[in-house]
Design an enzyme around this catalytic site. Structure first.
Site, PDB file in Angstrom:
ATOM      1  N   TRP A 168     106.837  41.341  19.185  1.00 33.80           N
ATOM      2  CA  TRP A 168     106.213  42.531  19.780  1.00 33.80           C
ATOM      3  C   TRP A 168     104.887  42.238  20.462  1.00 33.80           C
ATOM      4  CZ3 TRP A 168     101.648  42.317  17.341  1.00 33.80           C
ATOM      5  CH2 TRP A 168     101.629  41.745  16.075  1.00 33.80           C
ATOM      6  N   ASN A 169     104.294  41.075  20.196  1.00 38.11           N
ATOM      7  CA  ASN A 169     102.909  40.907  20.668  1.00 38.11           C
ATOM      8  C   ASN A 169     102.813  40.615  22.168  1.00 38.11           C
ATOM      9  OD1 ASN A 169     103.902  38.342  20.335  1.00 38.11           O
ATOM     10  ND2 ASN A 169     102.020  37.506  19.492  1.00 38.11           N
TER      11      ASN A 169
ATOM     12  N   LYS B 258     117.363  40.096  22.017  1.00 38.17           N
ATOM     13  CA  LYS B 258     117.042  41.055  20.957  1.00 38.17           C
ATOM     14  C   LYS B 258     115.529  41.207  20.924  1.00 38.17           C
ATOM     15  CE  LYS B 258     115.648  41.407  16.996  1.00 38.17           C
ATOM     16  NZ  LYS B 258     114.759  42.581  17.081  1.00 38.17           N
TER      17      LYS B 258
ATOM     18  N   GLU C 138     109.434  28.957  18.825  1.00 38.86           N
ATOM     19  CA  GLU C 138     107.994  29.121  19.116  1.00 38.86           C
ATOM     20  C   GLU C 138     107.452  29.955  17.970  1.00 38.86           C
ATOM     21  OE1 GLU C 138     106.316  27.796  21.501  1.00 38.86           O
ATOM     22  OE2 GLU C 138     107.924  27.089  22.796  1.00 38.86           O
TER      23      GLU C 138
ATOM     24  N   CYS D 299      99.714  34.319  19.084  1.00 37.48           N
ATOM     25  CA  CYS D 299     100.009  33.118  18.294  1.00 37.48           C
ATOM     26  C   CYS D 299      99.029  31.992  18.589  1.00 37.48           C
ATOM     27  CB  CYS D 299     101.424  32.662  18.580  1.00 37.48           C
ATOM     28  SG  CYS D 299     101.713  32.485  20.328  1.00 37.48           S
TER      29      CYS D 299
ATOM     30  N   GLU E 259      97.472  32.165   8.883  1.00 37.39           N
ATOM     31  CA  GLU E 259      97.287  32.816  10.186  1.00 37.39           C
ATOM     32  C   GLU E 259      96.945  34.301   9.954  1.00 37.39           C
ATOM     33  OE1 GLU E 259     100.963  33.418  12.340  1.00 37.39           O
ATOM     34  OE2 GLU E 259      99.966  33.324  14.285  1.00 37.39           O
TER      35      GLU E 259
HETATM   36  P1  NAP Z   1     108.920  38.141  13.213  1.00 39.08           P
HETATM   37  O1  NAP Z   1     108.898  39.100  12.114  1.00 39.08           O
HETATM   38  O2  NAP Z   1     109.440  36.774  12.940  1.00 39.08           O
HETATM   39  O3  NAP Z   1     109.744  38.832  14.402  1.00 39.08           O
HETATM   40  C1  NAP Z   1     110.027  38.197  15.619  1.00 39.08           C
HETATM   41  C2  NAP Z   1     111.398  38.643  16.092  1.00 39.08           C
HETATM   42  O4  NAP Z   1     112.369  38.204  15.157  1.00 39.08           O
HETATM   43  C3  NAP Z   1     111.549  40.164  16.191  1.00 39.08           C
HETATM   44  O5  NAP Z   1     112.418  40.471  17.239  1.00 39.08           O
HETATM   45  C4  NAP Z   1     112.195  40.488  14.864  1.00 39.08           C
HETATM   46  O6  NAP Z   1     112.901  41.703  14.848  1.00 39.08           O
HETATM   47  C5  NAP Z   1     113.130  39.317  14.723  1.00 39.08           C
HETATM   48  N1  NAP Z   1     113.582  39.088  13.362  1.00 39.08           N
HETATM   49  C6  NAP Z   1     112.997  39.436  12.199  1.00 39.08           C
HETATM   50  N2  NAP Z   1     113.787  39.065  11.164  1.00 39.08           N
HETATM   51  C7  NAP Z   1     114.885  38.474  11.696  1.00 39.08           C
HETATM   52  C8  NAP Z   1     116.073  37.892  11.162  1.00 39.08           C
HETATM   53  N3  NAP Z   1     116.294  37.847   9.845  1.00 39.08           N
HETATM   54  N4  NAP Z   1     116.984  37.387  12.017  1.00 39.08           N
HETATM   55  C9  NAP Z   1     116.799  37.438  13.343  1.00 39.08           C
HETATM   56  N5  NAP Z   1     115.694  37.985  13.911  1.00 39.08           N
HETATM   57  C10 NAP Z   1     114.757  38.471  13.096  1.00 39.08           C
HETATM   58  O7  NAP Z   1     107.489  37.897  13.835  1.00 39.08           O
HETATM   59  P2  NAP Z   1     106.442  39.004  14.278  1.00 39.08           P
HETATM   60  O8  NAP Z   1     105.711  39.475  13.093  1.00 39.08           O
HETATM   61  O9  NAP Z   1     107.128  40.011  15.126  1.00 39.08           O
HETATM   62  O10 NAP Z   1     105.511  38.123  15.238  1.00 39.08           O
HETATM   63  C11 NAP Z   1     104.388  37.509  14.777  1.00 39.08           C
HETATM   64  C12 NAP Z   1     104.583  36.016  14.604  1.00 39.08           C
HETATM   65  O11 NAP Z   1     105.106  35.456  15.793  1.00 39.08           O
HETATM   66  C13 NAP Z   1     103.265  35.320  14.379  1.00 39.08           C
HETATM   67  O12 NAP Z   1     103.381  34.353  13.367  1.00 39.08           O
HETATM   68  C14 NAP Z   1     102.965  34.655  15.703  1.00 39.08           C
HETATM   69  O13 NAP Z   1     102.125  33.539  15.615  1.00 39.08           O
HETATM   70  C15 NAP Z   1     104.345  34.321  16.170  1.00 39.08           C
HETATM   71  N6  NAP Z   1     104.370  34.177  17.632  1.00 39.08           N
HETATM   72  C16 NAP Z   1     104.546  32.932  18.143  1.00 39.08           C
HETATM   73  C17 NAP Z   1     104.523  32.745  19.518  1.00 39.08           C
HETATM   74  C18 NAP Z   1     104.733  31.375  20.096  1.00 39.08           C
HETATM   75  O14 NAP Z   1     104.964  31.280  21.302  1.00 39.08           O
HETATM   76  N7  NAP Z   1     104.669  30.315  19.318  1.00 39.08           N
HETATM   77  C19 NAP Z   1     104.337  33.830  20.370  1.00 39.08           C
HETATM   78  C20 NAP Z   1     104.167  35.095  19.826  1.00 39.08           C
HETATM   79  C21 NAP Z   1     104.193  35.247  18.429  1.00 39.08           C
HETATM   80  P3  NAP Z   1     112.194  43.041  14.309  1.00 39.08           P
HETATM   81  O15 NAP Z   1     111.075  43.314  15.218  1.00 39.08           O
HETATM   82  O16 NAP Z   1     113.287  44.040  14.384  1.00 39.08           O
HETATM   83  O17 NAP Z   1     111.750  42.740  12.906  1.00 39.08           O
END
Ligand code: NAP
Length: 507
Positions: free
Chosen positions: A176-177, A200, A276, A310, A408
């Site tokens: 979402w970010n 997704k 990522e 991130c 983090e």
């Molecule tokens: P997240 O909970 O892992 O969610 C990311 C995506 O994965 C969302 O679409 C989420 O869906 C989905 N998801 C959650 N559980 C899943 C599962 N069991 N199977 C498949 N998909 C699943 O992460 P977040 O809290 O949204 O994002 C924050 C994290 O992302 C931070 O740690 C940040 O550092 C990292 N990030 C990394 C980068 C990079 O380029 N390295 C960029 C941006 C963010 P829902 O929304 O429906 O839960």
């Protein structure tokens, strides 16, 4: 069961206090499969809320694995169709260029939607539209440069030909970010390479995703090439992506925890996956630094999107000789930040995206307090702005036992640690299992090269706090992920290398 769309935008505004402008034709209420705007098979929907006000700004289909299977089927059919396979790289490039132009034209409408669902200040949303769209432009250009090789053979009458072919159907899971850029950075590369995709988007921000897909359709990207499955039950959909033999690759951006789980689930099918994941970026200020510049860099690196990026600096290491000056300057700047709903004039800090994020951030600061750290500004909720607002905060005298020292934060919290010498700074910076971005400020050329080489991260900002760009490879080492996005390397995630041995040639 795919039904053609009847878009009824006004229905979306029933409970809205501060609506996305009524004329916003990009506000959708259906998902997108096989070129049709569709509801979930079950008919279920879920709400999308504005984190600044708590108001509902839309509803989208709450899909499950059955809907996702339809999307995979559509992507597969299209991928295997002659119409898609026979397109030239130039034709795919033109489609991406059209998409780029349309996103540019509709920047304001997309930014309004993004601010409404993610809470980020409108100037940042416009910045993300431009940044995210730069990947569409970049990959439109790269589509025509996916070159093969002819390598001189060691045997007579032979040619060694190496070609790059599209992977097939790619599933893209995004957070979402950066609700636009994380999609375009993946989908731009995938389409350039000749793949078809199932996206997704995050539960909190599906509307930005749907808005840009409406423009992809207008840009002439054929049906079935891009499919979008909206859901607030990610696990079964993610599971299907991992297990389906019709999905050849997964690209995931999100938390390290979910990334590890997907990685494990892809193991059985030896499925290609690029990850990522979370960061824990060190930001080092050496005695030789230009401290004013370092504070500028710290502010931009830390406070973009309320610290929810991130590559946000997470741990600030400041050398003894400049420590007091750095702390004094950054405190002033943090206290001057304008807080409010993202659509307010001059707002720099919006809300955190949801209650879970809010609890995480406030929990980290409370824990630091318990470990006798000093909170020199902030450190509290701001209910006068709304339920999800948290004050920009500076924590000093951090105990290594405090969670914030190692984890983090993903919020507007600056934690500052004093160090004596370069060796100590590098050792502390590298002490994390994460390795996405790292930053340091130094005017000493020898030190610049030494430290840049020794930081265990995928990306280094030297005297710079904002480093991501379409032409640069984005990605991490250690538990921050595998693979790279953006740059010409970004294409590699969506192609297979094939070796063709041409034998018995008569020369
Ligand atoms: P997240 O909970 O892992 O969610 C990311 C995506 O994965 C969302 O679409 C989420 O869906 C989905 N998801 C959650 N559980 C899943 C599962 N069991 N199977 C498949 N998909 C699943 O992460 P977040 O809290 O949204 O994002 C924050 C994290 O992302 C931070 O740690 C940040 O550092 C990292 N990030 C990394 C980068 C990079 O380029 N390295 C960029 C941006 C963010 P829902 O929304 O429906 O839960």
């Amino acid at each position: 069961m795919i039904r053609k769309a009847i878009t009824i935008p006004h229905k979306l505004f029933a409970t809205v206090a501060k609506p996305v402008p009524m004329m916003n034709n990009l506000l959708k209420s259906q998902a997108y499969i096989n070129g049709c705007w569709v509801d979930a098979i079950s008919g279920d929907t879920f709400e999308v809320k504005n984190p600044a006000t708590g108001n509902v700004i839309g509803h989208v289909p709450n899909m499950n694995a059955k809907d996702a299977q339809l999307a995979i089927d559509a992507a597969k059919r299209t991928y295997e169709s002659d119409e898609w396979r026979n397109l030239t790289a130039k034709q795919r490039s033109s489609m991406l260029k059209n998409w780029y132009n349309l996103i540019n034209e509709h920047c304001q409408e997309i930014a309004d939607i993004m601010t409404a669902e993610s809470g980020k200040p409108i100037t940042e949303s416009k910045g993300e539209v431009a940044y995210g769209n730069s990947f569409v432009e970049w990959f439109a250009e790269e589509a025509r440069r996916i070159y093969g090789e002819i390598v001189p053979s060691s045997l007579p009458n032979r040619e060694t030909i190496i070609m790059k072919q599209p992977l097939g159907v790619a599933a893209l899971i995004t957070p979402w970010n950066f609700p636009l850029a994380m999609i375009t950075r993946k989908a731009g590369a995938a389409i350039a390479a000749g793949c078809t995709v199932v996206i997704k988007p995050a539960e909190d921000t599906p509307l930005t995703a749907l808005a840009i897909i409406e423009l992809a359709e207008k840009a002439g990207i054929p049906k079935g090439v891009i499919n979008v499955v909206t859901t607030n039950k990610a696990a079964p959909v993610g599971d299907l992506f991992c297990k389906s033999p019709d999905v050849q690759g997964i690209s995931f951006t999100g938390s390290t925890e979910v990334g590890k789980m997907l990685f494990r689930n892809c193991a059985d099918g030896i499925k290609r996956i690029s990850l990522e994941l979370g960061g824990n970026a060190p930001f080092i200020v050496f005695n030789s630094a230009d401290v004013e510049k370092a504070v500028d860099g710290a502010m931009i690196s830390k406070f973009r999107n309320c610290g929810q990026t991130c590559v946000s600096s997470n741990r600030f290491f400041v050398q003894e000789g400049v420590y007091d000056r750095f702390v004094e300057l950054i405190k002033q700047r943090v206290e001057d930040l304008k807080i409010g709903a993202g659509d307010g004039d001059g707002v720099q800090i919006g809300p955190l995206v949801n209650k879970m994020q809010f609890n995480k951030v406030s929990g980290f600061v409370d824990d630091a307090r318990k470990h006798n750290s000093k909170i020199i500004t902030g450190g509290k909720a701001l209910p006068e702005h709304g339920e999800l607002f948290y004050a920009p905060t500076i924590v000093t005298d951090l105990s290594p036992a405090a969670k914030i020292y190692t984890e983090e934060v993903f919020g507007p919290v600056v934690s500052i640690i004093k160090f004596k010498d370069e060796q100590e700074a590098i050792q502390k910076a590298n002490s994390s299992r994460r390795g996405l971005a790292g930053y340091f400020y130094s005017e000493n050329l020898q030190q610049v090269f030494r430290v840049a080489k020794r930081l265990e991260v995928g990306m280094v900002g030297v005297n710079e706090g904002l480093i991501s760009a379409a032409e640069a490879p984005f990605g991490g080492v250690k538990e921050s992920g595998i693979g790279r996005e953006g740059s010409h390397h970004g294409i590699d995630e969506y192609v297979e290398i094939k070796y063709i041995c041409m034998g018995n040639l008569k020369y």
